[in-house]
Design a protein around this motif. Structure first.
Motif, PDB file in Angstrom:
ATOM      1  N   ILE A   1       0.870  -1.178   0.000  1.00 57.30           N
ATOM      2  CA  ILE A   1       0.000   0.000   0.000  1.00 57.30           C
ATOM      3  C   ILE A   1       0.908   1.230   0.000  1.00 57.30           C
ATOM      4  O   ILE A   1       1.798   1.337   0.850  1.00 57.30           O
ATOM      5  N   TYR A   2       0.659   2.109  -0.927  1.00 53.23           N
ATOM      6  CA  TYR A   2       1.467   3.317  -1.066  1.00 53.23           C
ATOM      7  C   TYR A   2       0.705   4.518  -0.508  1.00 53.23           C
ATOM      8  O   TYR A   2      -0.471   4.722  -0.832  1.00 53.23           O
ATOM      9  N   TYR A   3       1.409   5.281   0.307  1.00 53.36           N
ATOM     10  CA  TYR A   3       0.830   6.452   0.955  1.00 53.36           C
ATOM     11  C   TYR A   3       1.656   7.685   0.615  1.00 53.36           C
ATOM     12  O   TYR A   3       2.882   7.621   0.555  1.00 53.36           O
ATOM     13  N   CYS A   4       0.981   8.800   0.437  1.00 51.86           N
ATOM     14  CA  CYS A   4       1.733  10.047   0.387  1.00 51.86           C
ATOM     15  C   CYS A   4       1.594  10.729   1.745  1.00 51.86           C
ATOM     16  O   CYS A   4       0.629  10.511   2.485  1.00 51.86           O
ATOM     17  N   ARG A   5       2.569  11.518   2.046  1.00 52.24           N
ATOM     18  CA  ARG A   5       2.636  12.154   3.363  1.00 52.24           C
ATOM     19  C   ARG A   5       3.169  13.565   3.245  1.00 52.24           C
ATOM     20  O   ARG A   5       4.170  13.806   2.554  1.00 52.24           O
ATOM     21  N   TYR A   6       2.497  14.477   3.901  1.00 50.73           N
ATOM     22  CA  TYR A   6       3.041  15.812   4.104  1.00 50.73           C
ATOM     23  C   TYR A   6       3.786  15.762   5.434  1.00 50.73           C
ATOM     24  O   TYR A   6       3.170  15.714   6.504  1.00 50.73           O
ATOM     25  N   MET A   7       5.100  15.766   5.360  1.00 51.32           N
ATOM     26  CA  MET A   7       5.916  15.552   6.555  1.00 51.32           C
ATOM     27  C   MET A   7       5.882  16.757   7.483  1.00 51.32           C
ATOM     28  O   MET A   7       6.051  16.612   8.686  1.00 51.32           O
ATOM     29  N   GLY A   8       5.664  17.943   6.938  1.00 52.31           N
ATOM     30  CA  GLY A   8       5.676  19.128   7.771  1.00 52.31           C
ATOM     31  C   GLY A   8       4.547  19.146   8.790  1.00 52.31           C
ATOM     32  O   GLY A   8       4.710  19.618   9.905  1.00 52.31           O
ATOM     33  N   GLY A   9       3.383  18.640   8.406  1.00 54.37           N
ATOM     34  CA  GLY A   9       2.247  18.616   9.316  1.00 54.37           C
ATOM     35  C   GLY A   9       1.803  17.215   9.657  1.00 54.37           C
ATOM     36  O   GLY A   9       0.785  17.020  10.317  1.00 54.37           O
ATOM     37  N   ASN A  10       2.571  16.226   9.203  1.00 54.55           N
ATOM     38  CA  ASN A  10       2.271  14.817   9.466  1.00 54.55           C
ATOM     39  C   ASN A  10       0.884  14.410   8.992  1.00 54.55           C
ATOM     40  O   ASN A  10       0.144  13.706   9.697  1.00 54.55           O
ATOM     41  N   SER A  11       0.513  14.820   7.792  1.00 51.33           N
ATOM     42  CA  SER A  11      -0.750  14.398   7.191  1.00 51.33           C
ATOM     43  C   SER A  11      -0.495  13.221   6.263  1.00 51.33           C
ATOM     44  O   SER A  11       0.481  13.227   5.508  1.00 51.33           O
TER      45      SER A  11
END
Length: 112
Positions: free
Chosen positions: A91-101
């Motif tokens: 399963i592939y996820y994208c992540r906004y690391m700055g806000g941990n979304s």
């Protein structure tokens, strides 16, 4: 909280290609850093590609095969995956690391 939605996963034969997209609820260009992660069956989630400003990194197993990029027009973070291997399944996820979304994930299955 930034909302992220992945798409583009599927079932593909080894050697094939897929392009994953992650659309954001806000300006994708302003979201930094961002990354693509995957979770294989029975394994921990790992980062496969990250984009920190102009600095792009890949995990060793995908170097030369995967490309992470942003599409300003579509407001998306993309992952072009070529020469796929069965071990890329997960399963592939994208992540906004700055806000941990995190997005909800998209399934990629590679068969030999």
């Amino acid at each position: 909280q930034v909302q992220l939605v992945e798409s583009g996963g599927g079932l593909v034969q080894a050697g094939g290609s897929l392009r994953l997209s992650c659309t954001a609820s806000t300006n994708i260009i302003a979201l930094n850093p961002m990354g693509w992660y995957r979770q294989a069956p029975g394994k921990q989630r790992e980062v496969v590609a990250s984009m920190i400003s102009s600095n792009i990194r890949y995990t060793d197993s995908v170097k030369g095969r995967f490309t992470i990029s942003k599409d300003r027009a579509k407001n998306s973070l993309n992952l072009q995956m070529n020469n796929l291997k069965p071990e890329d399944t997960g399963i592939y996820y994208c992540r906004y690391m700055g806000g941990n979304s995190w997005g909800q994930g998209t399934q990629v299955t590679v068969f030999s």
